[in-house]
Design a protein around this motif. Structure first.
Motif, mmCIF file in Angstrom:
data_model
loop_
_atom_site.group_PDB
_atom_site.id
_atom_site.type_symbol
_atom_site.label_atom_id
_atom_site.label_comp_id
_atom_site.label_asym_id
_atom_site.label_seq_id
_atom_site.Cartn_x
_atom_site.Cartn_y
_atom_site.Cartn_z
ATOM 1 N N GLY A 74 0.785 -1.226 0.000
ATOM 2 C CA GLY A 74 0.000 0.000 0.000
ATOM 3 C C GLY A 74 0.812 1.269 0.000
ATOM 4 O O GLY A 74 0.312 2.345 0.336
ATOM 5 N N LEU A 75 2.084 1.166 -0.408
ATOM 6 C CA LEU A 75 2.962 2.326 -0.406
ATOM 7 C C LEU A 75 3.019 2.992 -1.772
ATOM 8 O O LEU A 75 2.951 2.315 -2.792
ATOM 9 N N THR A 76 3.157 4.294 -1.770
ATOM 10 C CA THR A 76 3.417 5.053 -2.985
ATOM 11 C C THR A 76 4.892 5.428 -2.973
ATOM 12 O O THR A 76 5.333 6.190 -2.101
ATOM 13 N N VAL A 77 5.639 4.877 -3.895
ATOM 14 C CA VAL A 77 7.084 5.109 -3.937
ATOM 15 C C VAL A 77 7.362 6.498 -4.508
ATOM 16 O O VAL A 77 6.907 6.839 -5.596
ATOM 17 N N ASP A 78 8.105 7.284 -3.741
ATOM 18 C CA ASP A 78 8.478 8.625 -4.193
ATOM 19 C C ASP A 78 9.630 8.588 -5.184
ATOM 20 O O ASP A 78 9.693 9.404 -6.098
#
Length: 198
Positions: A74-78
């Protein structure tokens, strides 16, 4: 550094090679079905550990297994960075430790060279760059790093101001989480190898 903010290090979920002990650096293997399931559960564990505040920074290795783990968690990679890629095993890519020891008795990645690959010092230099970025972002919130087994263990050692080869002392299973923080300005390993929920 804020006492409440931390660096969360997540190892990618299981692959066919991680399950069989084959050294995997540049070979871009997918997660197994079990690896995908554990990556989802790692996301639930991460949410339980850190709450719902958006992280200040999420960095990932460029390998598909790490990016897929971040996605399923559920992570949005920067940003994707080669500095989080796994230790380059060179000629030992795809081999197990027992196979390597048939030719180099007593070999470990921590004590012996990887012909055609990286040294512990080179991996440590990459880890130091990642941690410099993490420290810069921490005043704004948590930092999450998604990567690999050996590289993550070097990150932990580097955080504690230990040489890269001290990573041998820290275990991190597939989809396991380590939490790095500080106590009154001293680097601290808050949690190690937190397993996915379920």
């Amino acid at each position: 550094m804020s006492a409440e903010h931390a660096v969360y290090v997540i190892r990618h979920g299981q692959t066919e090679w991680s399950e069989t002990g084959r050294h995997t650096s540049g070979t871009d293997l997918p997660l197994t079905p079990e690896g995908e399931q554990r990556a989802r559960r790692a996301g639930q564990t991460l949410a339980r550990l850190r709450g719902d505040a958006p992280p200040a920074l999420v960095l990932s290795s460029p390998r598909a297994r790490a990016l897929r783990t971040a996605e399923l968690a559920g992570l949005t990679v920067d940003e994707v960075t080669d500095d989080l890629a796994e230790w380059d095993y060179g000629d030992y890519e795809g081999l197990t430790t027992p196979q390597i020891r048939e030719h180099v008795p007593g070999w470990t990645v921590w004590t012996h060279p990887c012909p055609g690959g990286e040294t512990a010092e080179q991996v440590g230099a990459r880890a130091a760059k990642v941690l410099d970025r993490a420290r810069a972002a921490l005043p704004s919130g948590d930092v999450i790093l998604t990567g690999h087994g050996h590289l993550s263990r070097v990150l932990i050692a580097s955080w504690l101001n230990q040489p890269p080869t001290s990573g041998v002392h820290f275990g991190l299973d597939p989809a396991g989480i380590a939490i790095l923080g500080d106590e009154r300005g001293e680097p601290q390993l808050r949690r190690l190898n937190v397993p996915p929920i379920g």
